[in-house]
Design a protein around this motif. Structure first.
Motif, mmCIF file in Angstrom:
data_model
loop_
_atom_site.group_PDB
_atom_site.id
_atom_site.type_symbol
_atom_site.label_atom_id
_atom_site.label_comp_id
_atom_site.label_asym_id
_atom_site.label_seq_id
_atom_site.Cartn_x
_atom_site.Cartn_y
_atom_site.Cartn_z
ATOM 1 N N ALA A 1 0.839 -1.209 0.000
ATOM 2 C CA ALA A 1 0.000 0.000 0.000
ATOM 3 C C ALA A 1 0.867 1.250 0.000
ATOM 4 N N TYR A 2 1.904 1.248 0.847
ATOM 5 C CA TYR A 2 2.815 2.399 0.897
ATOM 6 C C TYR A 2 3.541 2.566 -0.436
ATOM 7 N N PHE A 3 4.105 1.486 -0.946
ATOM 8 C CA PHE A 3 4.909 1.529 -2.158
ATOM 9 C C PHE A 3 4.068 1.960 -3.356
ATOM 10 N N TYR A 4 2.854 1.437 -3.446
ATOM 11 C CA TYR A 4 1.942 1.774 -4.536
ATOM 12 C C TYR A 4 1.656 3.274 -4.574
ATOM 13 N N GLY A 5 1.587 3.867 -3.413
ATOM 14 C CA GLY A 5 1.323 5.299 -3.318
ATOM 15 C C GLY A 5 2.528 6.166 -3.649
ATOM 16 N N GLN A 6 3.725 5.588 -3.628
ATOM 17 C CA GLN A 6 4.944 6.362 -3.860
ATOM 18 C C GLN A 6 5.423 6.343 -5.307
ATOM 19 N N VAL A 7 5.228 5.225 -6.002
ATOM 20 C CA VAL A 7 5.797 5.090 -7.346
ATOM 21 C C VAL A 7 4.850 5.644 -8.394
ATOM 22 N N ARG A 8 5.411 5.949 -9.557
ATOM 23 C CA ARG A 8 4.601 6.402 -10.685
ATOM 24 C C ARG A 8 5.025 5.657 -11.944
ATOM 25 N N VAL A 9 4.108 5.587 -12.894
ATOM 26 C CA VAL A 9 4.411 4.977 -14.188
ATOM 27 C C VAL A 9 5.666 5.627 -14.761
ATOM 28 N N GLY A 10 6.574 4.792 -15.253
ATOM 29 C CA GLY A 10 7.830 5.294 -15.799
ATOM 30 C C GLY A 10 9.006 5.175 -14.851
ATOM 31 N N ASP A 11 8.760 4.834 -13.580
ATOM 32 C CA ASP A 11 9.879 4.613 -12.654
ATOM 33 C C ASP A 11 10.623 3.344 -13.064
ATOM 34 N N PRO A 12 11.954 3.407 -13.151
ATOM 35 C CA PRO A 12 12.718 2.203 -13.495
ATOM 36 C C PRO A 12 12.911 1.290 -12.288
ATOM 37 N N PHE A 13 12.762 -0.009 -12.517
ATOM 38 C CA PHE A 13 13.052 -1.041 -11.522
ATOM 39 C C PHE A 13 14.336 -1.730 -11.956
ATOM 40 N N GLU A 14 15.397 -1.539 -11.216
ATOM 41 C CA GLU A 14 16.687 -2.169 -11.531
ATOM 42 C C GLU A 14 16.784 -3.460 -10.720
ATOM 43 N N ILE A 15 16.647 -4.600 -11.407
ATOM 44 C CA ILE A 15 16.494 -5.898 -10.762
ATOM 45 C C ILE A 15 17.755 -6.727 -10.990
ATOM 46 N N LYS A 16 18.295 -7.241 -9.910
ATOM 47 C CA LYS A 16 19.449 -8.131 -10.041
ATOM 48 C C LYS A 16 19.230 -9.365 -9.177
ATOM 49 N N GLY A 17 19.895 -10.440 -9.576
ATOM 50 C CA GLY A 17 19.784 -11.691 -8.845
ATOM 51 C C GLY A 17 20.507 -12.790 -9.593
ATOM 52 N N GLU A 18 21.045 -13.736 -8.866
ATOM 53 C CA GLU A 18 21.866 -14.776 -9.479
ATOM 54 C C GLU A 18 21.035 -15.756 -10.281
ATOM 55 N N ASP A 19 19.876 -16.125 -9.780
ATOM 56 C CA ASP A 19 19.063 -17.159 -10.430
ATOM 57 C C ASP A 19 17.793 -16.530 -11.000
ATOM 58 N N THR A 20 17.874 -16.087 -12.250
ATOM 59 C CA THR A 20 16.738 -15.464 -12.930
ATOM 60 C C THR A 20 16.565 -16.117 -14.299
ATOM 61 N N LYS A 21 15.467 -15.786 -14.958
ATOM 62 C CA LYS A 21 15.196 -16.421 -16.254
ATOM 63 C C LYS A 21 15.811 -15.663 -17.426
ATOM 64 N N GLY A 22 16.475 -14.536 -17.167
ATOM 65 C CA GLY A 22 17.085 -13.757 -18.229
ATOM 66 C C GLY A 22 16.787 -12.280 -18.077
ATOM 67 N N THR A 23 17.216 -11.508 -19.062
ATOM 68 C CA THR A 23 17.061 -10.054 -19.029
ATOM 69 C C THR A 23 15.785 -9.645 -19.752
ATOM 70 N N VAL A 24 15.112 -8.659 -19.213
ATOM 71 C CA VAL A 24 13.887 -8.143 -19.826
ATOM 72 C C VAL A 24 14.196 -7.666 -21.246
ATOM 73 N N ALA A 25 13.445 -8.184 -22.228
ATOM 74 C CA ALA A 25 13.665 -7.818 -23.636
ATOM 75 C C ALA A 25 13.093 -6.435 -23.924
ATOM 76 N N GLU A 26 13.599 -5.798 -25.004
ATOM 77 C CA GLU A 26 13.197 -4.430 -25.322
ATOM 78 C C GLU A 26 11.692 -4.298 -25.511
#
Length: 398
Positions: free
Chosen positions: A351-376
């Motif tokens: 609820a707090y986070f939803y109220g703070q972010v806006r469309v267009g905010d970048p999410f920089e995601i890192k982690g060792e075990d992922t399915k790959g990089t978000v495609a363009e």
């Protein structure tokens, strides 16, 4: 003398492909000879030619008006609704070319005023009609007009029909910014399978930047299978606060950063390691805030994994990765990644986070075990390419 003038005018009209009916000033006229002296007794009126001409004329070309034995003093080209097609004369004023192209299925009236070397003036008028468009191409724009977005939001254009002539189309997409931001168009395949062009800055936008797109596409042919554009598009948006969301799936933490300072750190649970339920990594851009929605795993190829109403849903990719409230996973927040690919958090944190972010905010995601990089094209993944890689996707490279 009037009979001589009439017969000569008729002869000139017979040999030109598109000579206009001229209303000339009366009186005798004398045309200049080859050595610049007047050749007594000659009567050579200025003749005007227009291209395109006739009915069913080809669209997608500028209107060109040329004059022989005189100069153009003014040219006016208007469509049936009185809209003017601007243009400019060439040096010497022997020709005039419109700035914009003639559009399909439109009748244009052309008025040309001329002057001969001996000062005689004339006004000529004609009209032509372009062939109708076989197919019409349209587009969808993001973000919405007059919105305020985050620093990672690209200007995105999705086309309804294929665009084979990408360079011709890209030339008509004019982007201006309030602070001279450097950026480039890049062509990608949208997740829907459609052609898409995104304009991405070299780096994240500066807060407060105002952006305008003037897509002067009317009269542009998108190529075989795509058809014509028959209107222009104008939109603009403003960039809001400098805000970035950093997601560390190894630490199971989400950090909201504003103007370089940490605002809040939230324990989360990401996608389950070792299979199809892993999360994406790289930079994803918040596409939409969708509130409470039904999430059904069958829509993203996960069979019967889930079917439930989910609160504070924030879309990150077209393929179905969200950040959202996930109270059913409460025991895993900050401890283990056990979701079906989304980034889950408690109801209160969501609820707090939803109220703070806006469309267009970048999410920089890192982690060792992922399915790959978000495609363009899977949402807005352009930030996962280097600047040189992104510029290479322009149809106007170099």
């Amino acid at each position: 003398m009037s009979q001589i003038r009439a017969s000569r005018s008729a002869a000139v009209a017979g040999v030109l492909s598109a000579v206009l009916c001229a209303c000339s000033s009366g009186g005798a006229s004398v045309a200049p000879s080859a050595d610049g002296k007047r050749a007594g007794g000659s009567d050579r009126p200025a003749t005007v030619t227009v291209a395109p001409d006739g009915r069913g004329a080809a669209a997608g070309k500028p209107v060109v008006v040329t004059v022989k034995d005189g100069t153009l003093t003014s040219v006016t080209v208007v469509d049936a609704e009185g809209r003017r097609l601007p243009g400019r004369p060439a040096p010497g004023k022997a020709s005039w070319t419109s700035d914009r192209k003639a559009v399909p299925g439109t009748t244009y009236t052309v008025e040309a005023r001329t002057r001969t070397g001996d000062g005689r003036k004339a006004t000529s008028r004609t009209s032509f009609t372009t062939a109708a468009a076989g197919h019409v191409n349209k587009l969808s724009l993001a973000p919405g007009k007059n919105t305020t977005v985050g620093v990672g939001q690209p200007l995105s254009v999705v086309f309804d029909r294929p665009v084979a002539r990408k360079a011709d189309v890209e030339k008509q997409l004019k982007v201006t910014t309030s602070n001279g931001t450097e950026g480039s168009w890049g062509w990608v395949r949208d997740h829907s399978g459609k052609d898409r062009a995104d304009w991405r800055p070299k780096e994240y936008w500066k807060a407060g930047t105002k952006v305008t797109l003037d897509a002067q596409l009317n009269g542009t042919d998108s190529g075989p299978g795509g058809g014509w554009f028959v209107r222009d598009y104008l939109t603009g948006f403003t960039v809001g606060a400098n805000q970035v969301v950093r997601v560390d799936l190894d630490r199971k933490r989400l950090t909201l950063v504003r103007d370089g300072k940490t605002v809040r750190e939230i324990p989360v649970s990401g996608g389950t390691p070792g299979g199809v339920k892993r999360s994406w990594r790289g930079t994803a851009v918040l596409m939409s805030k969708e509130g409470t929605i039904n999430m059904n795993s069958e829509t993203v190829g996960l069979a019967n994994a889930y079917d439930k109403m989910v609160d504070y849903s924030m879309r990150l990719t077209w393929s179905g990765m969200y950040a959202h409230a996930a109270p059913w996973n409460a025991r895993y927040f900050g401890r283990a990644n056990m979701s079906s690919g989304c980034i889950g958090m408690s109801d209160a944190d969501a609820a707090y986070f939803y109220g703070q972010v806006r469309v267009g905010d970048p999410f920089e995601i890192k982690g060792e075990d992922t399915k790959g990089t978000v495609a363009e094209g899977n949402g807005y993944g352009a930030w996962n390419l280097s600047w040189e890689q992104w510029k290479a996707k322009s149809a106007l490279k170099g």
